[in-house]
Design an enzyme around this catalytic site. Structure first.
Site, PDB file in Angstrom:
ATOM      1  N   GLN A 266       0.822  -1.209   0.000  1.00 20.73           N
ATOM      2  CA  GLN A 266       0.000   0.000   0.000  1.00 20.73           C
ATOM      3  C   GLN A 266       0.860   1.265   0.000  1.00 20.73           C
ATOM      4  O   GLN A 266       0.480   2.281  -0.572  1.00 20.73           O
ATOM      5  CB  GLN A 266      -0.949  -0.008   1.205  1.00 20.73           C
ATOM      6  N   HIS A 269       1.664   3.104  -3.335  1.00 20.78           N
ATOM      7  CA  HIS A 269       0.681   3.929  -4.034  1.00 20.78           C
ATOM      8  C   HIS A 269       1.074   5.393  -4.051  1.00 20.78           C
ATOM      9  O   HIS A 269       0.909   6.089  -5.061  1.00 20.78           O
ATOM     10  CB  HIS A 269      -0.694   3.819  -3.350  1.00 20.78           C
ATOM     11  N   GLU A 335      -9.276   1.901   5.696  1.00 19.09           N
ATOM     12  CA  GLU A 335      -9.783   1.554   4.370  1.00 19.09           C
ATOM     13  C   GLU A 335      -9.642   0.045   4.153  1.00 19.09           C
ATOM     14  O   GLU A 335     -10.593  -0.624   3.743  1.00 19.09           O
ATOM     15  CB  GLU A 335      -8.986   2.323   3.316  1.00 19.09           C
ATOM     16  N   HIS A 336      -8.442  -0.479   4.398  1.00 22.78           N
ATOM     17  CA  HIS A 336      -8.182  -1.918   4.305  1.00 22.78           C
ATOM     18  C   HIS A 336      -7.686  -2.415   5.658  1.00 22.78           C
ATOM     19  O   HIS A 336      -6.750  -1.830   6.210  1.00 22.78           O
ATOM     20  CB  HIS A 336      -7.093  -2.229   3.281  1.00 22.78           C
ATOM     21  N   ASP A 369      -7.532  -5.699  -4.275  1.00 20.47           N
ATOM     22  CA  ASP A 369      -7.325  -4.635  -5.256  1.00 20.47           C
ATOM     23  C   ASP A 369      -7.666  -5.098  -6.664  1.00 20.47           C
ATOM     24  O   ASP A 369      -8.044  -4.285  -7.509  1.00 20.47           O
ATOM     25  CB  ASP A 369      -5.871  -4.161  -5.229  1.00 20.47           C
ATOM     26  N   HIS A 428     -52.666  20.374   6.242  1.00 18.42           N
ATOM     27  CA  HIS A 428     -52.323  18.972   6.044  1.00 18.42           C
ATOM     28  C   HIS A 428     -53.531  18.084   6.365  1.00 18.42           C
ATOM     29  O   HIS A 428     -53.850  17.150   5.633  1.00 18.42           O
ATOM     30  CB  HIS A 428     -51.146  18.570   6.943  1.00 18.42           C
TER      31      HIS A 428
END
Length: 440
Positions: A266, A269, A335-336, A369, A428
């Site tokens: 990761q 990235h 996230e992961h 992924d 109403h």
């Protein structure tokens, strides 16, 4: 390489954990003043503004925004056969998983003669963004397109930055992935100007209409996130994606070679990517540090990985027990999240906050992924506490259809009037009683 936080003798509160845990420093608000003029320019001048901005930021100006269909066919024809086979497998697995996410309409009989049906209706048109910064992501085309198609979206456009290297077209792998998925419309535009053009639409240089979209999905840099924030409301968005994150909850049974490799995967990235190890074992932490030193030197993107792993967003957190470790990873809401412990399935079942959970030694994040069948467009920055990853539901709207007969309305009329009067909204109630004035 990883800094450490030792919580073995502490019992911090959830609020204290959220404050103390590492996180990439991304200030979308700070980018808004840069992005607002871009969005306004595209709103006012359409394609001409988008192409001028593209030339300024990407160093190339496509002849048209819309990529000719023949370019998609050609890109697929020249795609490496191994990459094509991998994309086809990724598509097949993703379609299998996402097909099971499609909701069905449900009718509830509230009373005799009175029903409420919840209909699930796909949005009409979506824009799917595939970034083109430090890397090219045909896998993101798969992850965005498959759930939109499974939802039944009528019209899809894939949007990706033009590349000077490829004559002002998006990367050929992006075009090939779109062709494989049956997407015929691809726009060569990126960044904030892409989000604005997707939202406002325009007329291309060849006179063809670029139809605006209802929803935009897909990851991007801080300027993409800022543009999404500005345009939210005019269009729906999936999320304001930040730098990628991995957290690994591990005990003494974890293999340090695996843990280090996954942290690096990761980190490559982005220099702002976050890699966090939460462990009950100081011995494992030491072994992972040693493995990181060895593996980082051998990886392709050594400088980028080193920056990410040594940054304030990455860390090893030592905890006294797996219960404490679960509290930490739930507060972090990665996230992961990988679980590399004894009885990993049972531990994973106790996780409450994560974009996606990867269980055991043979479910690395990189599988998700590409080829697990799960979606890799996931919430970042702690948003997994309240948000989900991209799915079929992203592209569906629930519409309640109310169908009452005269008898069913008459039976509940008194309650409607009572509540309307309590809220000082007598009209109403009158909208109900007007239907029965003749005694019918």
């Amino acid at each position: 390489m990883l800094s450490r936080t030792d919580l073995r003798s502490a019992t911090p509160s959830t609020a204290e954990l959220r404050h103390a845990l590492p996180r990439a420093e991304v200030d979308v608000d700070a980018a808004l003043h840069l992005v607002r003029p871009i969005v306004e320019d595209v709103r006012a001048r359409g394609v001409e503004a988008a192409l001028e901005l593209t030339e300024r930021f990407d160093g190339v100006r496509p002849q048209t925004v819309r990529v000719p269909a023949g370019e998609l066919t050609s890109a697929l024809a020249f795609l490496d056969p191994a990459v094509r086979a991998a994309l086809e497998e990724s598509i097949a697995r993703a379609r299998l998983v996402h097909a099971d996410q499609r909701r069905v309409d449900k009718t509830t009989q509230v009373v005799p003669g009175g029903t409420v049906t919840e209909r699930w209706v796909p949005v009409d048109r979506v824009g799917l963004y595939a970034p083109g910064g430090l890397a090219v992501y045909p896998s993101s085309v798969v992850m965005n397109v498959v759930p939109a198609q499974a939802a039944g979206v009528r019209s899809l456009v894939v949007c990706s930055p033009p590349q000077a290297e490829f004559g002002g077209k998006p990367h050929p792998a992006i075009l090939a992935a779109a062709e494989l998925l049956g997407v015929s419309e691809v726009w060569a535009v990126g960044g904030a100007q892409a989000q604005a053009l997707l939202a406002y639409g325009g007329t291309d240089t060849d006179g063809r209409e670029l139809e605006p979209v209802d929803v935009v999905t897909g990851p991007g840099n801080i300027y993409v996130a800022a543009a999404k924030r500005l345009l939210r409301g005019l269009i729906g968005i999936d999320a304001e994606a930040g730098p990628t994150e991995i957290a690994i909850l591990a005990d003494h049974t974890a293999d340090p070679v695996h843990v280090a490799a996954d942290l690096i995967s990761q980190a490559e990235h982005d220099p702002m990517a976050a890699s966090v190890l939460v462990t009950t074992s100081e011995q494992l932490a030491d072994a992972v540090d040693a493995e990181l030193e060895r593996q980082v030197k051998a990886t392709k993107h050594t400088e980028r990985v080193t920056t990410a792993l040594s940054g304030p967003q990455s860390r090893t957190v030592l905890v006294a027990s797996l219960d404490d470790g679960l509290r930490v990873v739930d507060a972090y809401a990665a996230e992961h999240l990988e679980i590399q412990t004894e009885d990993a399935s049972a531990v994973a079942a106790r996780v409450r906050n994560a974009g996606a959970v990867f269980v055991g030694a043979y479910s690395p994040v990189s599988l998700g992924d590409y080829c697990a069948g799960s979606n890799h467009v996931l919430p970042t920055g702690g948003c997994a506490r309240h948000s989900s990853g991209l799915s079929v539901q992203t592209f569906l709207r629930g519409i309640h259809v109310v169908d009452y007969s005269a008898d069913a309305l008459r039976e509940v009329a008194g309650h409607v009037v009572a509540l309307a009067d309590a809220e000082d909204l007598p009209a109403h109630g009158q909208a109900v009683t007007a239907r029965f004035r003749d005694g019918s």
